[in-house]
Design a protein around this motif. Structure first.
Motif, PDB file in Angstrom:
ATOM      1  N   ALA A  27      40.745  40.099  48.272  1.00 28.33           N
ATOM      2  CA  ALA A  27      39.407  40.630  47.317  1.00 28.33           C
ATOM      3  C   ALA A  27      38.403  41.326  47.645  1.00 28.33           C
ATOM      4  O   ALA A  27      37.736  42.937  47.003  1.00 28.33           O
ATOM      5  CB  ALA A  27      39.441  39.493  46.294  1.00 28.33           C
ATOM      6  N   GLY A  89      37.221  54.200  45.146  1.00 26.24           N
ATOM      7  CA  GLY A  89      37.904  53.604  45.846  1.00 26.24           C
ATOM      8  C   GLY A  89      40.049  53.697  45.581  1.00 26.24           C
ATOM      9  O   GLY A  89      39.950  54.445  45.037  1.00 26.24           O
ATOM     10  N   THR A  90      40.786  52.748  46.143  1.00 25.13           N
ATOM     11  CA  THR A  90      42.331  52.820  45.670  1.00 25.13           C
ATOM     12  C   THR A  90      42.814  53.048  44.349  1.00 25.13           C
ATOM     13  O   THR A  90      43.380  53.710  44.351  1.00 25.13           O
ATOM     14  CB  THR A  90      42.773  51.347  46.080  1.00 25.13           C
ATOM     15  N   ALA A 169      51.012  46.641  52.186  1.00 24.79           N
ATOM     16  CA  ALA A 169      51.225  45.366  52.407  1.00 24.79           C
ATOM     17  C   ALA A 169      50.912  44.973  50.721  1.00 24.79           C
ATOM     18  O   ALA A 169      50.013  45.271  50.200  1.00 24.79           O
ATOM     19  CB  ALA A 169      50.261  44.858  53.284  1.00 24.79           C
ATOM     20  N   SER A 219      40.176  51.306  50.135  1.00 28.33           N
ATOM     21  CA  SER A 219      39.284  51.295  49.354  1.00 28.33           C
ATOM     22  C   SER A 219      38.080  50.845  50.943  1.00 28.33           C
ATOM     23  O   SER A 219      38.563  49.897  51.547  1.00 28.33           O
ATOM     24  CB  SER A 219      39.576  49.811  48.767  1.00 28.33           C
ATOM     25  N   HIS A 221      35.540  48.609  50.640  1.00 31.46           N
ATOM     26  CA  HIS A 221      35.472  47.455  50.424  1.00 31.46           C
ATOM     27  C   HIS A 221      35.642  46.316  51.012  1.00 31.46           C
ATOM     28  O   HIS A 221      35.502  44.687  51.237  1.00 31.46           O
ATOM     29  CB  HIS A 221      34.673  47.148  48.918  1.00 31.46           C
ATOM     30  N   LYS A 222      37.262  46.437  51.251  1.00 27.87           N
ATOM     31  CA  LYS A 222      38.383  45.460  52.061  1.00 27.87           C
ATOM     32  C   LYS A 222      38.039  45.667  53.510  1.00 27.87           C
ATOM     33  O   LYS A 222      38.440  44.708  53.849  1.00 27.87           O
ATOM     34  CB  LYS A 222      39.594  45.783  51.165  1.00 27.87           C
TER      35      LYS A 222
HETATM   36  N1  7TS Z   1      46.338  47.980  45.662  1.00 29.36           N
HETATM   37  C1  7TS Z   1      46.490  46.833  46.380  1.00 29.36           C
HETATM   38  C2  7TS Z   1      47.849  46.430  47.303  1.00 29.36           C
HETATM   39  C3  7TS Z   1      44.986  45.490  46.042  1.00 29.36           C
HETATM   40  O1  7TS Z   1      45.036  45.239  46.849  1.00 29.36           O
HETATM   41  C4  7TS Z   1      43.748  46.443  45.436  1.00 29.36           C
HETATM   42  C5  7TS Z   1      42.678  45.186  44.961  1.00 29.36           C
HETATM   43  C6  7TS Z   1      44.080  47.514  44.950  1.00 29.36           C
HETATM   44  C7  7TS Z   1      45.410  48.281  45.049  1.00 29.36           C
HETATM   45  C8  7TS Z   1      43.092  47.623  43.711  1.00 29.36           C
HETATM   46  O2  7TS Z   1      41.791  48.201  44.830  1.00 29.36           O
HETATM   47  P1  7TS Z   1      40.368  48.920  44.618  1.00 29.36           P
HETATM   48  O3  7TS Z   1      39.362  48.623  45.488  1.00 29.36           O
HETATM   49  O4  7TS Z   1      40.682  50.520  43.775  1.00 29.36           O
HETATM   50  O5  7TS Z   1      39.705  47.717  43.338  1.00 29.36           O
HETATM   51  N2  7TS Z   1      43.070  44.034  45.173  1.00 29.36           N
HETATM   52  C9  7TS Z   1      42.907  42.905  44.697  1.00 29.36           C
HETATM   53  C10 7TS Z   1      43.359  41.543  45.332  1.00 29.36           C
HETATM   54  O6  7TS Z   1      44.263  40.704  45.522  1.00 29.36           O
HETATM   55  N3  7TS Z   1      42.438  40.946  44.935  1.00 29.36           N
HETATM   56  O7  7TS Z   1      40.940  41.950  43.803  1.00 29.36           O
HETATM   57  C11 7TS Z   1      41.549  42.695  44.117  1.00 29.36           C
END
Ligand code: 7TS
Length: 403
Positions: A27, A89-90, A169, A219, A221-222
């Protein structure tokens, strides 16, 4: 890996007197002190807007921001810094591609191909484009074990395919996707490929040239960096045919009352004051990876933790693991499971009492959850700062819960 834990101040925290066990890096990851201090230092000593004023502080901040862009370009093997666009972010990166390249180039009757295991962020933008432009959305199916059915690829990619959008993934199953192969098939028919690297960028070396992707999103933050910053890689050859996403200050070359022209990439794609401190924090996170993390070793270590968790969970009655177990044991970083007769929120809340953080729910992939017939599940996701002792503690808690 053990010494690296000391870099993460939050890992010293306690919950109800229990040491924090953080199994929710899927997350968001935790941040090392080097990143925390870099942000603090920026605000304390260098804060200024960038690309505008000519005073010393602005020039210094601009230098730091652009240095981070260079670090990202090197980190993912881009050929040029102009290919690195900073986003929030993503999610924003994928919406960017949908609203710009895809809205412009996808026509009625065209096809967009995605997989059945996409996060909502890599599904809904394409649903919207398909609806607005009169295109259709097709899906690469998953097999019962949670791996992708690549045997269908050559029939699913047709002359009508204009865009393929795939996760690198899966955030639910942990499945790794052979992006290189999909890119090759997509390019044979002239389609473009977008890669959602949100779950791969923290755990494996990305190489956009090797993947041969056209767009790639992740992203900060991950992967140890602050929230509010992400990356969109756009292959240089596509810069001219990709319109700007947002319009305003910073991205223009010349503006009149009736029209405007744009700067070249990457500035054409970044308007308004960006997340300066966060971008610099992302640069510090990449420094951390470069200085301290050997991706091959880290991936092996995380896969060992995953295998240990899978073996422990498999020994418990009534626990069902989702996802391609053998692959996860080799190169995974997460395990998702359900417990017979106990709602995943209750499992997660129970573990939380003992300081263990997991994620429960549909993990922002509702269609996948429906397809699996498992509306809600628990996910434990690992990072190099987790330990085998933490996994043992997790399995012991699960045993106690089942008693
Ligand atoms: N794509 C994937 C594969 C992800 O795991 C996430 C976030 C996103 C896109 C979106 O990323 P963001 O940074 O723009 O929010 N996934 C998760 C998760 O698995 N648990 O909380 C956020």
């Amino acid at each position: 890996m053990k010494n690296l834990r000391n870099d993460f101040p939050i890992l010293q925290e306690k919950v109800n007197g229990h040491p924090l066990i953080y199994f929710d890096s899927g997350a968001t990851s935790q941040r090392p002190i080097q990143v925390i201090e870099k942000i603090s230092e920026f605000y304390s000593r260098f804060n200024s807007n960038i690309h505008r004023s000519v005073h010393a502080f602005s020039e210094q901040a601009t230098g730091m921001y652009e240095e981070a862009r260079q670090k990202v370009a090197d980190f993912i093997g881009a050929q040029d810094t102009s290919e690195i666009i900073f986003t929030r972010g993503t999610t924003e990166s994928l919406n960017f591609v949908a609203a710009t390249w895809a809205r412009k180039h996808i026509k009625a009757g065209d096809e967009i191909l995605v997989t059945e295991m996409e996060h909502h962020a890599n599904l809904i933008p394409w649903q919207q484009v398909a609806r607005q432009n009169g295109a259709s959305l097709k899906f690469i199916p998953i097999l019962p074990d949670g791996s992708l059915d690549m045997s269908q690829l050559s029939t699913l990619i047709t002359d009508k395919t204009k865009l393929v959008a795939v996760t690198h993934a899966s955030n639910v199953l942990g499945t790794h996707v052979d992006v290189e192969k999909i890119a090759k098939e997509a390019h044979k028919v002239g389609a473009k490929i977008v890669v959602d690297a949100a779950q791969s960028s923290p755990h494996q070396k990305l190489d956009v040239k090797k993947l041969d992707c056209d767009f790639l999103a992740f992203s900060g933050h991950k992967m140890l960096a602050p929230t509010g910053v992400g990356v969109l890689y756009i292959k240089k050859e596509l810069h001219d045919e990709t319109p700007p996403f947002h319009y305003g200050g910073g991205m223009v070359f010349e503006v009149g009352y009736d029209k405007a022209s744009w700067q070249v990439a990457p500035y054409k794609f970044e308007s308004g004051t960006p997340a300066i401190a966060q971008v610099i924090g992302l640069g510090a996170a990449i420094d951390y990876y470069n200085d301290k993390i050997n991706f091959e070793e880290a991936q092996k270590y995380e896969a060992q933790l995953t295998a240990q968790a899978i073996d422990g969970l498999s020994s418990l009655e009534g626990v069902k693991i989702l996802g391609p177990v053998e692959q996860l044991k080799k190169n995974g970083h997460l395990v998702t499971f359900v417990v017979d007769g106990i709602h995943s929120h209750d499992v997660s809340a129970y573990l939380s009492n003992f300081g263990l953080c997991t994620r429960a729910g549909h993990h922002c992939a509702q269609p996948l959850a429906k397809k699996l017939g498992v509306i809600s599940s628990v996910r434990a996701s690992f990072m190099f700062y987790n330990t085998p002792q933490e996994v043992d503690a997790f399995i012991a808690m699960m045993k106690d819960m089942k008693l």
